[in-house]
Design a protein around this motif. Sequence first.
Motif, PDB file in Angstrom:
ATOM      1  N   GLY A  19       0.793  -1.219   0.000  1.00  0.00           N
ATOM      2  CA  GLY A  19       0.000   0.000   0.000  1.00  0.00           C
ATOM      3  C   GLY A  19       0.824   1.267   0.000  1.00  0.00           C
ATOM      4  N   GLY A  20       2.137   1.134  -0.026  1.00  0.00           N
ATOM      5  CA  GLY A  20       3.011   2.299   0.005  1.00  0.00           C
ATOM      6  C   GLY A  20       3.017   3.057  -1.306  1.00  0.00           C
ATOM      7  N   VAL A  21       3.407   4.317  -1.226  1.00  0.00           N
ATOM      8  CA  VAL A  21       3.421   5.188  -2.399  1.00  0.00           C
ATOM      9  C   VAL A  21       4.718   4.981  -3.179  1.00  0.00           C
ATOM     10  CG1 VAL A  21       3.392   7.567  -3.213  1.00  0.00           C
ATOM     11  CG2 VAL A  21       1.959   6.885  -1.265  1.00  0.00           C
ATOM     12  N   ILE A  22       4.587   4.814  -4.472  1.00  0.00           N
ATOM     13  CA  ILE A  22       5.733   4.762  -5.386  1.00  0.00           C
ATOM     14  C   ILE A  22       5.785   6.089  -6.130  1.00  0.00           C
ATOM     15  CG2 ILE A  22       6.821   3.559  -7.309  1.00  0.00           C
ATOM     16  CD1 ILE A  22       6.568   1.872  -4.790  1.00  0.00           C
ATOM     17  N   LEU A  23       6.953   6.704  -6.187  1.00  0.00           N
ATOM     18  CA  LEU A  23       7.069   7.988  -6.868  1.00  0.00           C
ATOM     19  C   LEU A  23       6.682   7.848  -8.332  1.00  0.00           C
ATOM     20  CD1 LEU A  23       8.739   8.479  -4.255  1.00  0.00           C
ATOM     21  CD2 LEU A  23      10.247   9.922  -5.611  1.00  0.00           C
ATOM     22  N   GLY A  24       5.879   8.801  -8.801  1.00  0.00           N
ATOM     23  CA  GLY A  24       5.463   8.808 -10.193  1.00  0.00           C
ATOM     24  C   GLY A  24       6.521   9.404 -11.102  1.00  0.00           C
ATOM     25  N   GLU A  25       6.260   9.328 -12.382  1.00  0.00           N
ATOM     26  CA  GLU A  25       7.234   9.793 -13.377  1.00  0.00           C
ATOM     27  C   GLU A  25       7.597  11.252 -13.181  1.00  0.00           C
ATOM     28  OE1 GLU A  25       7.697   9.983 -18.266  1.00  0.00           O
ATOM     29  OE2 GLU A  25       6.161   8.718 -17.344  1.00  0.00           O
ATOM     30  N   ALA A  26       6.595  12.100 -12.950  1.00  0.00           N
ATOM     31  CA  ALA A  26       6.862  13.521 -12.764  1.00  0.00           C
ATOM     32  C   ALA A  26       7.638  13.766 -11.473  1.00  0.00           C
ATOM     33  CB  ALA A  26       5.548  14.303 -12.749  1.00  0.00           C
ATOM     34  N   GLU A  27       7.301  13.042 -10.419  1.00  0.00           N
ATOM     35  CA  GLU A  27       8.011  13.197  -9.146  1.00  0.00           C
ATOM     36  C   GLU A  27       9.462  12.768  -9.284  1.00  0.00           C
ATOM     37  OE1 GLU A  27       4.827  12.437  -5.631  1.00  0.00           O
ATOM     38  OE2 GLU A  27       5.178  10.735  -6.970  1.00  0.00           O
ATOM     39  N   VAL A  28       9.690  11.673  -9.988  1.00  0.00           N
ATOM     40  CA  VAL A  28      11.051  11.189 -10.207  1.00  0.00           C
ATOM     41  C   VAL A  28      11.855  12.201 -11.003  1.00  0.00           C
ATOM     42  CG1 VAL A  28      12.383   9.488 -11.514  1.00  0.00           C
ATOM     43  CG2 VAL A  28      10.559   8.729  -9.984  1.00  0.00           C
ATOM     44  N   ALA A  29      11.263  12.743 -12.056  1.00  0.00           N
ATOM     45  CA  ALA A  29      11.975  13.707 -12.902  1.00  0.00           C
ATOM     46  C   ALA A  29      12.407  14.934 -12.104  1.00  0.00           C
ATOM     47  CB  ALA A  29      11.090  14.116 -14.073  1.00  0.00           C
ATOM     48  N   GLN A  30      11.586  15.346 -11.140  1.00  0.00           N
ATOM     49  CA  GLN A  30      11.917  16.517 -10.325  1.00  0.00           C
ATOM     50  C   GLN A  30      12.919  16.177  -9.234  1.00  0.00           C
ATOM     51  OE1 GLN A  30       8.501  18.451  -8.628  1.00  0.00           O
ATOM     52  NE2 GLN A  30       9.712  19.949  -7.495  1.00  0.00           N
ATOM     53  N   ARG A  31      12.790  14.984  -8.638  1.00  0.00           N
ATOM     54  CA  ARG A  31      13.599  14.647  -7.460  1.00  0.00           C
ATOM     55  C   ARG A  31      14.988  14.135  -7.804  1.00  0.00           C
ATOM     56  NH1 ARG A  31      16.779  13.966  -4.485  1.00  0.00           N
ATOM     57  NH2 ARG A  31      16.770  13.323  -2.288  1.00  0.00           N
ATOM     58  N   ALA A  32      15.150  13.401  -8.876  1.00  0.00           N
ATOM     59  CA  ALA A  32      16.453  12.803  -9.200  1.00  0.00           C
ATOM     60  C   ALA A  32      17.373  13.851  -9.815  1.00  0.00           C
ATOM     61  CB  ALA A  32      16.271  11.615 -10.136  1.00  0.00           C
ATOM     62  N   THR A  33      17.820  14.782  -8.986  1.00  0.00           N
ATOM     63  CA  THR A  33      18.615  15.916  -9.445  1.00  0.00           C
ATOM     64  C   THR A  33      19.945  15.969  -8.709  1.00  0.00           C
ATOM     65  OG1 THR A  33      18.633  18.336  -9.626  1.00  0.00           O
ATOM     66  CG2 THR A  33      17.507  17.396  -7.714  1.00  0.00           C
ATOM     67  N   TRP A  34      20.920  16.641  -9.347  1.00  0.00           N
ATOM     68  CA  TRP A  34      22.204  16.888  -8.683  1.00  0.00           C
ATOM     69  C   TRP A  34      22.354  18.362  -8.331  1.00  0.00           C
ATOM     70  CZ3 TRP A  34      23.813  12.599  -6.978  1.00  0.00           C
ATOM     71  CH2 TRP A  34      23.808  11.425  -7.744  1.00  0.00           C
ATOM     72  N   SER A  35      21.342  19.175  -8.573  1.00  0.00           N
ATOM     73  CA  SER A  35      21.449  20.601  -8.276  1.00  0.00           C
ATOM     74  C   SER A  35      21.454  20.833  -6.771  1.00  0.00           C
ATOM     75  CB  SER A  35      20.297  21.365  -8.930  1.00  0.00           C
ATOM     76  OG  SER A  35      19.063  20.996  -8.354  1.00  0.00           O
TER      77      SER A  35
END
Length: 228
Positions: free
Chosen positions: A196-212
């Motif tokens: 029942g846990g939340v899996i990050l969606g495509e948009a969330e992944v695109a925003q979060r997987a950053t090196w900035s």
Amino acid sequence: MSPTSPRPSAAQENLVRQAGRALARHGLVHAYGHCSMRLDQGHFLVSPAKPLGLVGDEDSCSVVPLEGPLPDGVLGEVRIHREIYRRRPEVGGVVRSMPPRVMTLGTARITPKPRHGFGSYFAPQPPLWDDPQLLRDDVQAAALAEQMAAARAIVMRGNGAVTAGGSLEEAVVLTWYLEDAARVEFEARAAGIAEGGVILGEAEVAQRATWSGAILDRMWAYLTTPQR
């Protein structure tokens, strides 16, 4: 090192040794594991063939060509690094590691899903190399690199993982991220909340997987600085 091989600088050798010791300090390698950095289009520099936590400043790294046999004294699984560098010109560093939670999940053919920020870097999830044997021939190493494709990591069933980054620093940081993603996956399953846990969606992944925001620099500093 052949006459045509590039001669690594002292800074490059120090970086590889530093990376290896950081991996060992944080339990991501033990007696086994190795790391490397690309030197140019045809060569990379790999860590000494000894436990990375025991590597001293006097231990020389080895220059490995992308074509031809492995140099004498270089570990057989360094073929994996070579095959990744051959296929992915954007890769500047590779780590072959043995992270404990990654290892545990891998025995069950499970790789972590992007349940939190660090897991987002491997979305939708790392591929699984479904073979527990050591990779000590060119055919197997090439097959693993093909399966890994453009992923940042691949999990090897009961045999650790491989990460690839734009630099060696990035590959080391990704190894820590992968183990933390495996920790969250393991604990969510153990607590019975994974389904029942939340899996990050495509948009969330695109925003979060950053090196900035110096994300890479801060984690690299944490991993390479001995704790007081």
